[in-house]
Every structure is written in structure tokens, then in C-alpha cells.
Design a protein around this motif. Sequence first.
Motif, PDB file in Angstrom:
ATOM      1  N   ALA A 194     -48.555  61.271 -53.611  1.00 14.49           N
ATOM      2  CA  ALA A 194     -48.561  62.018 -52.350  1.00 14.49           C
ATOM      3  C   ALA A 194     -49.904  62.707 -52.146  1.00 14.49           C
ATOM      4  O   ALA A 194     -50.467  62.668 -51.041  1.00 14.49           O
ATOM      5  CB  ALA A 194     -47.427  63.048 -52.345  1.00 14.49           C
ATOM      6  N   ASP A 195     -50.428  63.316 -53.196  1.00  8.84           N
ATOM      7  CA  ASP A 195     -51.729  63.976 -53.094  1.00  8.84           C
ATOM      8  C   ASP A 195     -52.830  62.978 -52.750  1.00  8.84           C
ATOM      9  O   ASP A 195     -53.684  63.254 -51.900  1.00  8.84           O
ATOM     10  CB  ASP A 195     -52.069  64.695 -54.408  1.00  8.84           C
ATOM     11  CG  ASP A 195     -51.121  65.846 -54.716  1.00  8.84           C
ATOM     12  OD1 ASP A 195     -50.408  66.313 -53.804  1.00  8.84           O
ATOM     13  OD2 ASP A 195     -51.084  66.267 -55.895  1.00  8.84           O
ATOM     14  N   ALA A 196     -52.786  61.807 -53.376  1.00 15.49           N
ATOM     15  CA  ALA A 196     -53.808  60.785 -53.105  1.00 15.49           C
ATOM     16  C   ALA A 196     -53.699  60.295 -51.656  1.00 15.49           C
ATOM     17  O   ALA A 196     -54.724  60.052 -51.001  1.00 15.49           O
ATOM     18  CB  ALA A 196     -53.635  59.607 -54.079  1.00 15.49           C
ATOM     19  N   ALA A 197     -52.493  60.187 -51.147  1.00 15.70           N
ATOM     20  CA  ALA A 197     -52.298  59.715 -49.775  1.00 15.70           C
ATOM     21  C   ALA A 197     -52.888  60.655 -48.745  1.00 15.70           C
ATOM     22  O   ALA A 197     -53.251  60.241 -47.642  1.00 15.70           O
ATOM     23  CB  ALA A 197     -50.802  59.515 -49.501  1.00 15.70           C
ATOM     24  N   LEU A 198     -53.027  61.933 -49.112  1.00 18.27           N
ATOM     25  CA  LEU A 198     -53.526  62.918 -48.146  1.00 18.27           C
ATOM     26  C   LEU A 198     -55.006  63.244 -48.324  1.00 18.27           C
ATOM     27  O   LEU A 198     -55.554  64.044 -47.574  1.00 18.27           O
ATOM     28  CB  LEU A 198     -52.687  64.207 -48.263  1.00 18.27           C
ATOM     29  CG  LEU A 198     -51.221  64.023 -47.889  1.00 18.27           C
ATOM     30  CD1 LEU A 198     -50.443  65.293 -48.156  1.00 18.27           C
ATOM     31  CD2 LEU A 198     -51.067  63.575 -46.449  1.00 18.27           C
ATOM     32  N   ARG A 199     -55.665  62.609 -49.269  1.00 18.46           N
ATOM     33  CA  ARG A 199     -57.089  62.923 -49.517  1.00 18.46           C
ATOM     34  C   ARG A 199     -58.000  62.562 -48.363  1.00 18.46           C
ATOM     35  O   ARG A 199     -59.045  63.178 -48.181  1.00 18.46           O
ATOM     36  CB  ARG A 199     -57.562  62.217 -50.785  1.00 18.46           C
ATOM     37  CG  ARG A 199     -57.109  62.939 -52.029  1.00 18.46           C
ATOM     38  CD  ARG A 199     -57.829  62.465 -53.280  1.00 18.46           C
ATOM     39  NE  ARG A 199     -57.082  62.987 -54.410  1.00 18.46           N
ATOM     40  CZ  ARG A 199     -56.419  62.258 -55.273  1.00 18.46           C
ATOM     41  NH1 ARG A 199     -56.425  60.937 -55.184  1.00 18.46           N
ATOM     42  NH2 ARG A 199     -55.751  62.827 -56.259  1.00 18.46           N
TER      43      ARG A 199
END
Length: 177
Positions: free
Chosen positions: A167-172
Motif C-alpha cells: 500500500a505504501d509503495a502504491a502511494l509513492r
Amino acid sequence: MLVFREHGYEGASRAGLTKAMGISTSMYAAFGNKEELFRKVLKRCTEGPSAYLARALEEPTALGAATAILAGVVRTTTRPAHPHGCLGVQGALSTSDSGQDVRDLLVAWRADGFSCIRERFQRAVGDGDLPAQTDPGLLARYVTTIAYGIAVQAASGVGRDELQELADAALRNWPLS
């Protein structure tokens, strides 16, 4: 709710449902039919475990909303002592023709979530929180696709920490104004 989450709509047996509910009367006498029970369960899911969506949409920024949505999905699809995954995603993905109404119900449920997110992102464009050239529909589709993918991965046994990293990577690469 747990029986439907674990077994899907068609896989949830009448005996399993009545046992989980602790009722001795007929499920049909208590709820009308299995589809009506499923509708009530989906409403309860929306107001309970999936209530994070409504709270997320109140975040002051679009990025905050997307972050809260994905964190909510990770949290609710990996709860200890509960079947992993999402009733709204897996409940009727594969059903026979007799399950078409439930499949349609879940398609509409997911479409409603998408619409709420799209409207939130449209407001963010109007408020200058997202760049003017941002396509709110495409961005909402991106967030919902990631969210549903997280739910499927959770049902497959992928752990909470790894899903949160996803999820964090998807929002970078979030569009900033």
C-alpha cells in the motif's frame, strides 16, 4: 458474516449459517432467504468492518484519504481470528446462474465505493489539493484496484506487514499539486 467471508455466498451452507447465528428456527423463517441474509450481512459489513471507507473520505487531503483507505483494507482483511480477505470482493466472484443477483449486488456495492472515492478526488481537484489535470476517475480506479488486490492477497495468506508495504509503495507516486 464470517461464514460468508470464509466460504463465499454459494459455499455458505444453510447448516453453517444457522449454526454460526445460533438459531434453531429455519433461516428462511428468520431472514426470508439466503440472499436476504446476505444483503443484511453486506450492510452490516459496510457499517462495521468496512466503515473505514466513510472515515477515510473525511480526511483533509486526497492523499490522506487514499492512505486511510488502503490502511483500512490492510487492517480489515488481515484481522486475527477472522477469515482473511473481503466479503465484498470474494463473496460472489464465482457463482452459478442462481447467484447472479448476489454477484450483481456486489458489483453495485463495489461501484458505490468507487463512486464515493471518485467524488472525493473530484473535490480535491476543485480544491487544488490535486493537480488540475488529474483524472479523478482514473485515480479512484487505481486506489480501488490496489485495495481489492490487497484483499485477494490477504485471502491468499499474504501478511499484514507485506500488504502495508505494498500500500505504501502504491502511494509513492501520488500526484501532488
